[in-house]
Design a protein around this motif. Structure first.
Motif, PDB file in Angstrom:
ATOM      1  N   LYS A 101      47.923  40.040  43.084  1.00  0.00           N
ATOM      2  CA  LYS A 101      48.366  40.959  44.152  1.00  0.00           C
ATOM      3  C   LYS A 101      47.361  42.100  44.312  1.00  0.00           C
ATOM      4  O   LYS A 101      46.957  42.427  45.419  1.00  0.00           O
ATOM      5  N   ASN A 102      46.953  42.706  43.196  1.00  0.00           N
ATOM      6  CA  ASN A 102      45.983  43.801  43.263  1.00  0.00           C
ATOM      7  C   ASN A 102      44.681  43.327  43.900  1.00  0.00           C
ATOM      8  O   ASN A 102      44.092  44.028  44.720  1.00  0.00           O
ATOM      9  N   ALA A 103      44.239  42.116  43.496  1.00  0.00           N
ATOM     10  CA  ALA A 103      42.970  41.600  44.021  1.00  0.00           C
ATOM     11  C   ALA A 103      43.057  41.408  45.539  1.00  0.00           C
ATOM     12  O   ALA A 103      42.068  41.562  46.255  1.00  0.00           O
ATOM     13  N   ILE A 104      44.257  41.085  46.034  1.00  0.00           N
ATOM     14  CA  ILE A 104      44.429  40.911  47.489  1.00  0.00           C
ATOM     15  C   ILE A 104      44.523  42.279  48.174  1.00  0.00           C
ATOM     16  O   ILE A 104      43.872  42.543  49.184  1.00  0.00           O
ATOM     17  N   ILE A 105      45.349  43.162  47.570  1.00  0.00           N
ATOM     18  CA  ILE A 105      45.612  44.457  48.215  1.00  0.00           C
ATOM     19  C   ILE A 105      44.363  45.343  48.244  1.00  0.00           C
ATOM     20  O   ILE A 105      44.055  45.951  49.257  1.00  0.00           O
ATOM     21  N   SER A 154      35.951  43.444  41.765  1.00  0.00           N
ATOM     22  CA  SER A 154      36.403  43.601  40.374  1.00  0.00           C
ATOM     23  C   SER A 154      36.707  42.240  39.775  1.00  0.00           C
ATOM     24  O   SER A 154      36.985  41.273  40.492  1.00  0.00           O
ATOM     25  N   LYS A 155      36.687  42.208  38.439  1.00  0.00           N
ATOM     26  CA  LYS A 155      37.038  40.966  37.750  1.00  0.00           C
ATOM     27  C   LYS A 155      37.895  41.335  36.543  1.00  0.00           C
ATOM     28  O   LYS A 155      37.453  42.101  35.672  1.00  0.00           O
ATOM     29  N   PHE A 156      39.125  40.856  36.516  1.00  0.00           N
ATOM     30  CA  PHE A 156      40.030  41.081  35.381  1.00  0.00           C
ATOM     31  C   PHE A 156      40.054  39.814  34.535  1.00  0.00           C
ATOM     32  O   PHE A 156      40.187  38.707  35.070  1.00  0.00           O
ATOM     33  N   ILE A 157      39.893  39.980  33.235  1.00  0.00           N
ATOM     34  CA  ILE A 157      39.892  38.814  32.335  1.00  0.00           C
ATOM     35  C   ILE A 157      40.984  38.991  31.289  1.00  0.00           C
ATOM     36  O   ILE A 157      41.001  39.987  30.559  1.00  0.00           O
ATOM     37  N   VAL A 158      41.889  38.017  31.243  1.00  0.00           N
ATOM     38  CA  VAL A 158      42.954  38.042  30.233  1.00  0.00           C
ATOM     39  C   VAL A 158      42.681  36.908  29.250  1.00  0.00           C
ATOM     40  O   VAL A 158      42.500  35.764  29.652  1.00  0.00           O
TER      41      VAL A 158
END
Ligand code: ADP
Length: 309
Positions: free
Chosen positions: A192-196, A280-284
Motif C-alpha cells: 500500500k505504501n509503495a502505491i500511495i 524505495s525498497k523494503f526488505i523483510v
C-alpha cells in the motif's frame, strides 16, 4: 487425630469441594499442624481456581472487545455509504432542483458524513493494531499464495492511483511457519505504501526469494522516496505521533512501527533503502523455521546462544 484429614474448598460461605488426604496405608497419624497446613492449601487452591476463572472471563471479554472493534467500522460503513450517495444525489440536483439554503444544509451533511467516515478509518486502524498485538499464531502456510492474494486485494488501489504492481513470485509453494494473518498485514502495508507514495504511472515490484534458512520479501517502488533523515525515523513511534498531529485529515494505515513489531515477533528483520525522487525498497527477512514454546516464539539465534532451549 486420625490417619485421614479433610479440608473444605470454600468460596465465601459456599463449599464447592473438599481435599481429602488419607495416610492409613502408611500408618501415619495426622496432627493439628497437618490439619492447619491442609486448610491453608485448600484456601490457596480456592484462590488459584478463582483467578483461573477470572482470567478466562477476562480473555472472553478481550475477544468480544477485539471482535467489536474490528467489525463495527465495517458495519458502520455500509449505511454511511448509502446516506452519502443519497445526499450526494440530492446535492448535485439528480433528485430535483434545490435552493441555496437546502444546498448549504446538504453540504453540511456531506461534510459530517466525511468526518464519520474518517472516524471509521481510525477505528479500522485501531483494530489492526489490536490484531497485530494479539498472541502470535504458528501455522505452516504457503507465503507465495498469501502474497499473491494480498496483491489481488490491492488491485483497486493500484488502478485508482495509476501505478502498476508486478510480482516476481516463484511458481511454486514456499511454506513458512508463522502467523499468516499478521504477515499478510505486513505485506499489505508495504505494498500500500509503495502505491500511495508513488508517482503517476509509477511502478511497484514485489518479489520473494528463498534460501535454505530464510525467506526474503522485497517491495520496491519508483516513487517519491525518502531522505536520510526520514529513513532514520520511519520505524519510530514518536515520529508517527508527530506526523498524526500535523496531518489530521490523512488516512492512516497500520504503520511501519507495527510492521516492524510483527516482523520481529517472527524473529525476522526489516530494512529499507531509499533515494528521494527515485524510489524505495523494503526488505523483510524471515527465518524459515520458527518454534513457539510456552515462553513465546523462539528464534534460532537465541537457541544458538543458549538463551532458549
Ligand atoms: P503512513 O503511511 O500511514 O503515514 P507508515 O508508518 O506506513 O505510515 O509510513 C511512515 C512514513 O514513511 C509515511 O508517512 C511516508 O512518509 C514514509 N513512507 C513509507 N513507505 C514509503 C514509500 N514506499 N515511499 C516513500 N515514503 C514512504
Amino acid at each position: 487425630m486420625g490417619p485421614a484429614l479433610s479440608a473444605p474448598l470454600k468460596v465465601g460461605d459456599k463449599v464447592i469441594g473438599e481435599i481429602n488426604v488419607n495416610a492409613a496405608a502408611f500408618r501415619e497419624i495426622f496432627g493439628e499442624e497437618d490439619e492447619a497446613v491442609l486448610k491453608s492449601a485448600a484456601d490457596m487452591a480456592v484462590v488459584a481456581m478463582k483467578s483461573t476463572h477470572l482470567e478466562g472471563q477476562i480473555k472472553a471479554l478481550d475477544s468480544v472487545r477485539a471482535d467489536f472493534i474490528s467489525s463495527f467500522p465495517h458495519e458502520l460503513r455500509i449505511p454511511l455509504t448509502v446516506i452519502k450517495d443519497a445526499v450526494g444525489m440530492m446535492l448535485d440536483g439528480t433528485t430535483g432542483e434545490i435552493n441555496d439554503i437546502q444546498k448549504k444544509c446538504l453540504q453540511l451533511a456531506v461534510d459530517n458524513i466525511g468526518r464519520l467516515w474518517r472516524l471509521t478509518e481510525e477505528l479500522l486502524e485501531l483494530s489492526k493494531q489490536v490484531e497485530a498485538k494479539s498472541p502470535m499464531k504458528r501455522e505452516l502456510f504457503d507465503i507465495v499464495r498469501a502474497v499473491s492474494e494480498v496483491m489481488a486485494e490491492l488491485s483497486l488501489l493500484e488502478k485508482e492511483k495509476q501505478v502498476s504492481v508486478t510480482s516476481l513470485l516463484l511458481d511454486k509453494k514456499i511454506e513458512v511457519w508463522g502467523d499468516e494473518h499478521k504477515l499478510r498485514m505486513v505485506t499489505s502495508n508495504l505494498i500500500k505504501n509503495a502505491i500511495i507514495y508513488n508517482k503517476l504511472n509509477g511502478k511497484v515490484e514485489v518479489s520473494l526469494e528463498e534460501t535454505d534458512t530464510e525467506i526474503r520479501l522485497c517491495v520496491s517502488d519508483t516513487g517519491i522516496g525518502m531522505s536520510e533523515q526520514d529513513l532514520e525515523k520511519i520505524f519510530d513511534k514518536l515520529y508517527r505521533v508527530e506526523m498524526r498531529a500535523k496531518n489530521k485529515d490523512k488516512v492512516w494505515g497500520m504503520g511501519l512501527v507495527t510492521v516492524k513489531e510483527i516482523v520481529q515477533m517472527h524473529c525476522g528483520k526489516i530494512s529499507v533503502e531509499s533515494q528521494v525522487e527515485k524510489g524505495s525498497k523494503f526488505i523483510v527477512t524471515l527465518p524459515k523455521s520458527l518454534r513457539v514454546t510456552e515462553r513465546g516464539v523462539v528464534c534460532d539465534d537465541e537457541r544458538d546462544q543458549g538463551i532458549a532451549p
